[in-house]
Write an enzyme that holds these catalytic residues in place. Structure first.
Site, PDB file in Angstrom:
ATOM      1  CB  ALA A 121      -7.123   2.199   2.600  1.00  0.00           C
TER       2      ALA A 121
ATOM      3  N   GLY B 271       0.851  -1.204   0.000  1.00  0.00           N
ATOM      4  CA  GLY B 271       0.000   0.000   0.000  1.00  0.00           C
ATOM      5  C   GLY B 271       0.874   1.237   0.000  1.00  0.00           C
TER       6      GLY B 271
ATOM      7  CD  GLU C 114      -2.528   3.880  -6.928  1.00  0.00           C
ATOM      8  OE1 GLU C 114      -3.360   4.510  -7.617  1.00  0.00           O
ATOM      9  OE2 GLU C 114      -2.538   3.864  -5.673  1.00  0.00           O
TER      10      GLU C 114
ATOM     11  N   GLY D  65      -1.119   8.213   0.748  1.00  0.00           N
ATOM     12  CA  GLY D  65      -1.435   8.256   2.177  1.00  0.00           C
ATOM     13  C   GLY D  65      -0.288   7.850   3.087  1.00  0.00           C
ATOM     14  CG  PHE D  66      -1.049   6.998   7.201  1.00  0.00           C
ATOM     15  CD1 PHE D  66      -0.360   7.922   7.977  1.00  0.00           C
ATOM     16  CD2 PHE D  66      -2.433   7.002   7.263  1.00  0.00           C
ATOM     17  CE1 PHE D  66      -1.020   8.835   8.782  1.00  0.00           C
ATOM     18  CE2 PHE D  66      -3.117   7.907   8.072  1.00  0.00           C
ATOM     19  CZ  PHE D  66      -2.406   8.822   8.832  1.00  0.00           C
TER      20      PHE D  66
ATOM     21  CB  ALA E 266      -1.654  -6.231  -1.967  1.00  0.00           C
TER      22      ALA E 266
ATOM     23  CG  LEU F 266      -3.730  12.967   8.618  1.00  0.00           C
ATOM     24  CD1 LEU F 266      -2.371  12.364   8.369  1.00  0.00           C
ATOM     25  CD2 LEU F 266      -3.636  14.490   8.560  1.00  0.00           C
ATOM     26  CB  VAL F 267      -7.490  15.093   3.778  1.00  0.00           C
ATOM     27  CG1 VAL F 267      -8.171  15.046   2.419  1.00  0.00           C
ATOM     28  CG2 VAL F 267      -8.153  16.116   4.681  1.00  0.00           C
TER      29      VAL F 267
ATOM     30  CE1 TYR G  24     -12.489   4.829  10.273  1.00  0.00           C
ATOM     31  CE2 TYR G  24     -11.896   3.777  12.341  1.00  0.00           C
ATOM     32  CZ  TYR G  24     -11.635   4.024  11.021  1.00  0.00           C
ATOM     33  OH  TYR G  24     -10.530   3.457  10.428  1.00  0.00           O
TER      34      TYR G  24
HETATM   35  N1  LIG Z   1      -6.771   8.389   6.517  1.00  0.00           N
HETATM   36  C1  LIG Z   1      -6.926   8.366   7.807  1.00  0.00           C
HETATM   37  O1  LIG Z   1      -7.453   9.297   8.423  1.00  0.00           O
HETATM   38  C2  LIG Z   1      -6.417   7.174   8.590  1.00  0.00           C
HETATM   39  C3  LIG Z   1      -6.221   7.335   9.975  1.00  0.00           C
HETATM   40  C4  LIG Z   1      -5.692   6.272  10.703  1.00  0.00           C
HETATM   41  C5  LIG Z   1      -5.412   5.064  10.064  1.00  0.00           C
HETATM   42  N2  LIG Z   1      -5.624   4.931   8.715  1.00  0.00           N
HETATM   43  C6  LIG Z   1      -5.313   3.619   8.109  1.00  0.00           C
HETATM   44  O2  LIG Z   1      -4.124   3.707   7.345  1.00  0.00           O
HETATM   45  C7  LIG Z   1      -4.147   2.706   6.326  1.00  0.00           C
HETATM   46  C8  LIG Z   1      -3.854   3.355   4.990  1.00  0.00           C
HETATM   47  O3  LIG Z   1      -4.874   4.287   4.721  1.00  0.00           O
HETATM   48  P1  LIG Z   1      -4.689   5.603   3.841  1.00  0.00           P
HETATM   49  O4  LIG Z   1      -5.679   6.570   4.355  1.00  0.00           O
HETATM   50  O5  LIG Z   1      -3.242   5.966   3.806  1.00  0.00           O
HETATM   51  O6  LIG Z   1      -5.205   5.064   2.434  1.00  0.00           O
HETATM   52  P2  LIG Z   1      -4.909   5.404   0.924  1.00  0.00           P
HETATM   53  O7  LIG Z   1      -6.175   5.208   0.194  1.00  0.00           O
HETATM   54  O8  LIG Z   1      -4.200   6.712   0.782  1.00  0.00           O
HETATM   55  O9  LIG Z   1      -3.825   4.270   0.492  1.00  0.00           O
HETATM   56  C9  LIG Z   1      -4.177   2.959   0.246  1.00  0.00           C
HETATM   57  C10 LIG Z   1      -3.043   2.199  -0.437  1.00  0.00           C
HETATM   58  O10 LIG Z   1      -3.474   0.849  -0.632  1.00  0.00           O
HETATM   59  C11 LIG Z   1      -3.241   0.473  -1.981  1.00  0.00           C
HETATM   60  N3  LIG Z   1      -4.209  -0.559  -2.353  1.00  0.00           N
HETATM   61  C12 LIG Z   1      -5.567  -0.526  -2.226  1.00  0.00           C
HETATM   62  N4  LIG Z   1      -6.088  -1.713  -2.649  1.00  0.00           N
HETATM   63  C13 LIG Z   1      -5.048  -2.492  -3.023  1.00  0.00           C
HETATM   64  C14 LIG Z   1      -4.926  -3.807  -3.533  1.00  0.00           C
HETATM   65  N5  LIG Z   1      -5.981  -4.578  -3.729  1.00  0.00           N
HETATM   66  N6  LIG Z   1      -3.690  -4.267  -3.815  1.00  0.00           N
HETATM   67  C15 LIG Z   1      -2.577  -3.502  -3.661  1.00  0.00           C
HETATM   68  N7  LIG Z   1      -2.623  -2.257  -3.144  1.00  0.00           N
HETATM   69  C16 LIG Z   1      -3.848  -1.760  -2.848  1.00  0.00           C
HETATM   70  C17 LIG Z   1      -3.354   1.744  -2.780  1.00  0.00           C
HETATM   71  O11 LIG Z   1      -2.748   1.600  -4.062  1.00  0.00           O
HETATM   72  C18 LIG Z   1      -2.646   2.722  -1.837  1.00  0.00           C
HETATM   73  O12 LIG Z   1      -1.255   2.573  -1.995  1.00  0.00           O
HETATM   74  C19 LIG Z   1      -5.523   2.041   6.405  1.00  0.00           C
HETATM   75  O13 LIG Z   1      -5.443   0.878   7.181  1.00  0.00           O
HETATM   76  C20 LIG Z   1      -6.355   3.101   7.129  1.00  0.00           C
HETATM   77  O14 LIG Z   1      -7.461   2.555   7.811  1.00  0.00           O
HETATM   78  C21 LIG Z   1      -6.100   5.973   7.958  1.00  0.00           C
END
Ligand SMILES: NC(=O)c1ccc[n+]([C@@H]2O[C@H](COP(=O)([O-])OP(=O)(O)OC[C@H]3O[C@@H](n4cnc5c(N)ncnc54)[C@H](O)[C@@H]3O)[C@@H](O)[C@H]2O)c1
Length: 396
Positions: free
Chosen positions: A139, A47, A74, A51-52, A111, A272-273, A234
């Site tokens: 995610a 992932g 992607e 994002g993170f 993945a 976060l957004v 949530y």
């Molecule tokens: N955004 C928030 O506010 C927040 C807060 C706390 C925790 N989180 C957690 O952090 C984690 C990442 O979230 P995010 O907000 O960074 O998400 P994001 O949507 O920015 O990133 C998701 C990543 O997963 C990859 N992905 C999705 N489906 C896939 C698949 N089938 N195969 C391969 N790659 C795949 C995408 O290409 C991307 O790299 C999640 O577990 C989310 O719950 C998010």
């Protein structure tokens, strides 16, 4: 082509490669400005493109000079059609990493599938031998189960009763009431199957069985808790059940890694957004109020500040890892501070369409959202003809 944002609901259908490159560069500069982190040198990020996960990859590469393998799902570009933002982010990341003399390769595919796990294992064997950190940051709204072939879809619903509260359409700034019907058992099961810990455990099993996890390897997945305001939709809703499952899975994985002295952690991150969080009702309103307060108090962080702090002050702080009473790493500590939450709750009561632009950080929300897709960066000429067909240097 001239690339402009084209919005449909909570997503943007276009992405700008130059803006994505700015995003990546800014994150790299931030990590470098904070100094070296004595962290893992061979890192797999699942992932890794937005994002993170993207910020984790950047922190490993530019904070610890790590070799990184990134996995993501992607859409590549075509003539006249832009790629998804994570594609351009990854192209920019690899370019910067290679220019800095760092190993970086990426695999684009599902993945959740056995095939992608095998491809990653083969690549680790060929190039790195083993990895000592595995970040799990997927995610996704959907997962095809690798054993049954069944497609599971996650949902964002309350459990037990209908949830009604305020929400905002961040494009228009309109605050309205939203009611979400409660989930049934199937919704809960599906959400846990997609966003719970099963796939994380499958990854670690596959990596360990193949002998590609180094002695003392760490693996970290990301979770969220949040305040009472968003609890019904949530943490006590379908997605919260999935996070409960993910958090419980960390202990199971840690048990399995004992013989190689490895460990699994869940890090609870800040709201976060991101593309994922924009789709959850109520959350955008909460985030726009939270941003306002945290910015005023000098506590605001984006994904890169969060990940840099996770590595430098938790994972690789050279001493004891601070954990909460449920064994989780907390970098949502500033978001959850009593003074921050009391102010957000106060604003929440007042928030309406007329005052939100003033009492909330709607502008900051929108800017972050546009930035996700490479738009609204100062140093990019959005009127210029831009090559949309950008390659990732070492994509598999
Ligand atoms: N955004 C928030 O506010 C927040 C807060 C706390 C925790 N989180 C957690 O952090 C984690 C990442 O979230 P995010 O907000 O960074 O998400 P994001 O949507 O920015 O990133 C998701 C990543 O997963 C990859 N992905 C999705 N489906 C896939 C698949 N089938 N195969 C391969 N790659 C795949 C995408 O290409 C991307 O790299 C999640 O577990 C989310 O719950 C998010």
């Amino acid at each position: 082509m001239i690339i402009e944002p084209r919005m449909r609901g909570f997503i943007c259908l276009t992405a700008h490669p130059e803006g994505a490159a700015q995003n990546v560069k800014k994150q790299i500069e931030y990590v470098k400005s904070k100094g070296a982190i004595n962290g893992a040198k061979k890192v797999l990020v699942i992932g890794a493109s937005t994002g993170f996960g993207l910020s984790s990859r950047i922190t490993s590469a530019f904070g610890s000079d790590a070799s990184t393998i990134g996995v993501f799902f992607e859409k590549p570009p075509m003539e006249g059609k832009t790629a998804s933002p994570g594609w351009y982010n990854s192209a920019a990341f690899e370019k910067e990493a290679h220019a800095a003399g760092l190993y970086a390769k990426s695999i684009n595919g599902d993945a959740f599938s056995k095939e992608i796990k095998e491809q990653v294992i083969n690549l680790i064997k060929e190039d790195l031998g083993q990895v000592d950190l595995v970040i799990y940051s997927l995610a996704s709204p959907v997962r095809v189960h690798p054993e049954t072939g069944v497609t599971h879809r996650s949902s964002l619903k309350p459990i037990g009763q209908t949830f009604s509260n305020k929400t905002v359409d961040f494009h228009t700034g309109k605050v309205s009431e939203v009611s979400i019907e409660p989930a049934n058992e199937e919704d809960i099961e599906n959400t846990v199957t997609v966003m719970g810990g099963e796939d994380w455990a499958m990854w670690i099993d596959a990596l360990k069985d193949a002998g590609v996890l180094a002695e003392g390897a760490l693996t970290v997945a990301y979770s969220y808790i949040g305040p009472a305001l968003t609890e019904a939709v949530y943490r006590k809703g379908t997605i919260g059940r999935a996070k409960d499952h993910l958090e419980a899975t960390a202990f199971e994985i840690s048990d399995k890694l004992k013989d190689i002295h490895g460990k699994a952690y869940v890090s609870v991150n800040k709201a976060l957004v991101t593309q994922a969080s924009s789709a959850i009702p109520v959350i955008p309103l909460y985030i726009s109020l939270l941003y306002k307060i945290m910015k005023e108090m000098g506590l605001h962080e984006g994904t890169i500040e969060q990940m840099q702090r996770l590595y430098a002050e938790r994972l690789y702080n050279g001493g004891e890892m601070p954990l909460d009473d449920k064994g989780r790493i907390r970098i949502d500590d500033w978001e959850m501070r009593d003074d921050v939450q009391a102010k957000v709750a106060e604003l929440w009561k007042k928030a309406d369409t007329d005052n939100l632009a003033e009492i909330g950080d709607l502008e900051g929300y929108r800017k972050d959202f546009y930035n996700l897709f490479g738009f609204d960066y100062e140093n990019v000429d959005y009127k210029a003809d831009t090559n949309e067909v950008v390659a990732i240097e070492s994509i598999k």
